[in-house]
Design a protein around this motif. Structure first.
Motif, PDB file in Angstrom:
ATOM      1  N   LYS A 118       0.832  -1.694  -0.116  1.00  0.00           N
ATOM      2  CA  LYS A 118      -0.247   0.319  -0.104  1.00  0.00           C
ATOM      3  C   LYS A 118       0.573   1.622  -0.289  1.00  0.00           C
ATOM      4  N   HIS A 119       0.678   2.090  -0.920  1.00  0.00           N
ATOM      5  CA  HIS A 119       1.862   3.223  -1.576  1.00  0.00           C
ATOM      6  C   HIS A 119       2.809   2.902  -0.825  1.00  0.00           C
ATOM      7  N   GLY A 120       3.619   2.094  -1.544  1.00  0.00           N
ATOM      8  CA  GLY A 120       4.833   1.811  -1.306  1.00  0.00           C
ATOM      9  C   GLY A 120       5.541   1.463  -0.088  1.00  0.00           C
ATOM     10  N   LYS A 121       4.642   0.763   0.376  1.00  0.00           N
ATOM     11  CA  LYS A 121       4.706  -0.159   1.977  1.00  0.00           C
ATOM     12  C   LYS A 121       4.331  -1.388   1.834  1.00  0.00           C
ATOM     13  N   ARG A 122       4.928  -2.087   2.339  1.00  0.00           N
ATOM     14  CA  ARG A 122       4.388  -4.050   2.668  1.00  0.00           C
ATOM     15  C   ARG A 122       3.779  -3.790   4.446  1.00  0.00           C
ATOM     16  N   PHE A 123       2.799  -3.922   4.685  1.00  0.00           N
ATOM     17  CA  PHE A 123       2.727  -4.439   5.381  1.00  0.00           C
ATOM     18  C   PHE A 123       1.939  -5.663   5.415  1.00  0.00           C
ATOM     19  N   TRP A 124       2.490  -6.650   7.011  1.00  0.00           N
ATOM     20  CA  TRP A 124       1.992  -7.946   7.811  1.00  0.00           C
ATOM     21  C   TRP A 124       1.126  -7.469   8.169  1.00  0.00           C
ATOM     22  N   ARG A 125      -0.596  -8.389   8.347  1.00  0.00           N
ATOM     23  CA  ARG A 125      -1.602  -8.295   9.290  1.00  0.00           C
ATOM     24  C   ARG A 125      -1.108  -6.872   9.877  1.00  0.00           C
ATOM     25  N   GLY A 126      -1.246  -5.359   8.911  1.00  0.00           N
ATOM     26  CA  GLY A 126      -1.316  -3.751  10.138  1.00  0.00           C
ATOM     27  C   GLY A 126      -0.386  -3.776   9.649  1.00  0.00           C
ATOM     28  N   VAL A 127       0.763  -3.937   9.875  1.00  0.00           N
ATOM     29  CA  VAL A 127       1.915  -3.843  10.498  1.00  0.00           C
ATOM     30  C   VAL A 127       2.975  -3.272   9.513  1.00  0.00           C
ATOM     31  N   ASP A 128       3.500  -2.165   9.500  1.00  0.00           N
ATOM     32  CA  ASP A 128       4.561  -1.635   8.419  1.00  0.00           C
ATOM     33  C   ASP A 128       5.808  -2.264   8.439  1.00  0.00           C
ATOM     34  N   HIS A 129       6.013  -3.266   7.365  1.00  0.00           N
ATOM     35  CA  HIS A 129       7.400  -3.871   7.258  1.00  0.00           C
ATOM     36  C   HIS A 129       8.491  -3.452   6.477  1.00  0.00           C
ATOM     37  N   SER A 130       8.122  -2.413   6.268  1.00  0.00           N
ATOM     38  CA  SER A 130       8.546  -2.396   4.760  1.00  0.00           C
ATOM     39  C   SER A 130      10.110  -1.866   5.144  1.00  0.00           C
ATOM     40  N   THR A 131      10.868  -2.210   5.870  1.00  0.00           N
ATOM     41  CA  THR A 131      12.722  -1.527   6.262  1.00  0.00           C
ATOM     42  C   THR A 131      12.820  -3.200   7.077  1.00  0.00           C
ATOM     43  N   THR A 132      12.086  -3.896   6.777  1.00  0.00           N
ATOM     44  CA  THR A 132      12.606  -5.131   7.877  1.00  0.00           C
ATOM     45  C   THR A 132      13.429  -5.760   6.896  1.00  0.00           C
TER      46      THR A 132
END
Length: 158
Positions: A118-132
């Motif tokens: 969503k909007h260039g970010k990756r979410f796992w179960r509602g939590v932003d993990h874009s930098t994981t």
């Protein structure tokens, strides 16, 4: 004729319960079309039987990218149903099956809504993990865990 895209060439329409539930297109080189279709059909029937899905699988050289496969949504991330999978061509049958099942599990994660872009970010179960980091990504941990379970289930039936 494809209900969303009109007439397409090279598309396998695999019916389930007299309703068309899966549109599968495979292309590329150095792979078994029959093996690919059997694995995808088994997976969709086992884990996503109620969804109308479009899955395009391309077999090509991915070694420069350092991966054996990846998947992404081709339509939208809100209730995605159209997916692109790219797989390294020329893999051994065992590695091919494991890799395809791994990528299909990511497809499952998207369809179920636990994995979202969503909007260039990756979410796992509602939590932003874009930098994981890759090895810490929870969807990858789950897919690697499921890969062996899926592989054993699939191989026990064939």
């Amino acid at each position: 004729m494809h209900p969303l895209y009109g007439s397409c060439t090279g598309v396998s329409v695999l019916p389930k319960l007299s309703l068309i539930m899966l549109f599968l297109e495979t292309k590329g080189y150095n792979y078994s079309k029959r093996r690919c279709e059997r694995i995808v059909t088994w997976f969709v029937n086992e884990y996503l039987p109620r969804y109308k899905l479009i899955i395009n699988i391309d077999h090509l050289g991915l070694l420069r990218q350092g991966v054996f496969g990846w998947v992404w949504t081709a339509d939208c991330d809100h209730r995605p149903r159209d997916f692109e999978i790219e797989l390294q061509s020329g893999m051994s049958p065992d590695l091919y099956i494991a890799t395809l099942l791994h990528e299909l599990w990511h497809l499952y994660q998207h369809v179920q809504g636990s994995l979202r872009d969503k909007h260039g970010k990756r979410f796992w179960r509602g939590v932003d993990h874009s930098t994981t980091d890759y090895e810490d990504q929870p969807w990858e941990k789950e897919a690697y865990k499921m890969e062996n379970i899926l592989l054993n289930n699939y191989l026990s039936l064939t």
